[in-house]
Design an enzyme around this catalytic site. Sequence first.
Site, PDB file in Angstrom:
ATOM      1  N   HIS A  60      39.351  -7.560 -46.103  1.00 30.80           N
ATOM      2  CA  HIS A  60      38.174  -6.709 -45.872  1.00 30.80           C
ATOM      3  C   HIS A  60      37.597  -6.967 -44.485  1.00 30.80           C
ATOM      4  CE1 HIS A  60      34.312  -4.674 -46.674  1.00 30.80           C
ATOM      5  NE2 HIS A  60      33.774  -5.703 -46.028  1.00 30.80           N
ATOM      6  N   GLU A  61      37.487  -8.237 -44.115  1.00 31.07           N
ATOM      7  CA  GLU A  61      36.963  -8.567 -42.788  1.00 31.07           C
ATOM      8  C   GLU A  61      37.907  -8.096 -41.691  1.00 31.07           C
ATOM      9  OE1 GLU A  61      33.975  -9.403 -42.388  1.00 31.07           O
ATOM     10  OE2 GLU A  61      33.621  -9.724 -44.525  1.00 31.07           O
ATOM     11  N   HIS A 102      37.223  -4.633 -40.689  1.00 31.72           N
ATOM     12  CA  HIS A 102      36.209  -4.440 -39.643  1.00 31.72           C
ATOM     13  C   HIS A 102      36.822  -4.593 -38.251  1.00 31.72           C
ATOM     14  CE1 HIS A 102      32.924  -3.969 -42.353  1.00 31.72           C
ATOM     15  NE2 HIS A 102      33.022  -5.182 -42.863  1.00 31.72           N
ATOM     16  N   HIS A 121      36.880  -1.767 -35.335  1.00 31.38           N
ATOM     17  CA  HIS A 121      36.445  -2.021 -33.961  1.00 31.38           C
ATOM     18  C   HIS A 121      37.519  -1.609 -32.964  1.00 31.38           C
ATOM     19  CE1 HIS A 121      35.691  -4.946 -30.503  1.00 31.38           C
ATOM     20  NE2 HIS A 121      34.710  -4.077 -30.453  1.00 31.38           N
TER      21      HIS A 121
END
Length: 234
Positions: A99-100, A103, A107
């Site tokens: 999940h991280e 991100h 980006h």
Amino acid sequence: MFYYDPTYIILVPAILFTLYAQGKVKSAFSRYSRVRNIRNITGVEAARRVLDYNGLHDVKIAQIRGSMTDNYNPVTKVLSLSETVYGVNSVAAVSVACHEVGHAIQHAKGYAPLKMRNAILPVVNFASTLTWPLVIIGLLLLVANPETYYIGNMVFNIGVIAFIAVIAFHLITLPVEFNASRRAIQQMEELGLVADEDIGGSKRVLNAAAMTYVAALAVAVANLLRILALRNRD
């Protein structure tokens, strides 16, 4: 006035939902932290594989203290994984790690909601510290005497605008978090990081985590409604 006030009832549904969401995410994370993923891959290994697969070789991975403190910093390009995720081979650990990474992919690809959230973050941080002081000062000036009514109304309205900025931040956060979870599931399946037996648990962990962001938005909206109720009453 502010300790024993009937307008607190407006907050009750949002607070109850928040407690439910927090309990749900803790329960899901705790449950699937005890389930070893069939691939026997750790959180850091899963994160590195997904990062490299997407060409994000420059993103570093670091271990940080705590539980559920995982995050990605787009400025430093550091993916920080908690102690309960970094070297752990559970279904929950791999899900949170990916999940991280979601991100980080957002980006790298210039995902619009993420760019918008990062752009308004400094303003929201500043606004959030001013909201309640402005609202309280405004209310006090409104009821003090007729001479301070105009100033009080202006100060109060500025506080409301600041609160709306906070709500906007929570609103923008929702697609960012849901999209990161979708990317995580997609990457885990595409790279074979999870087996069919694990994917259900991964979705439960990520869906439960997403509920906490919905709860945060609900609390912010409830607080704004309470503020407006105070204004109308006074």
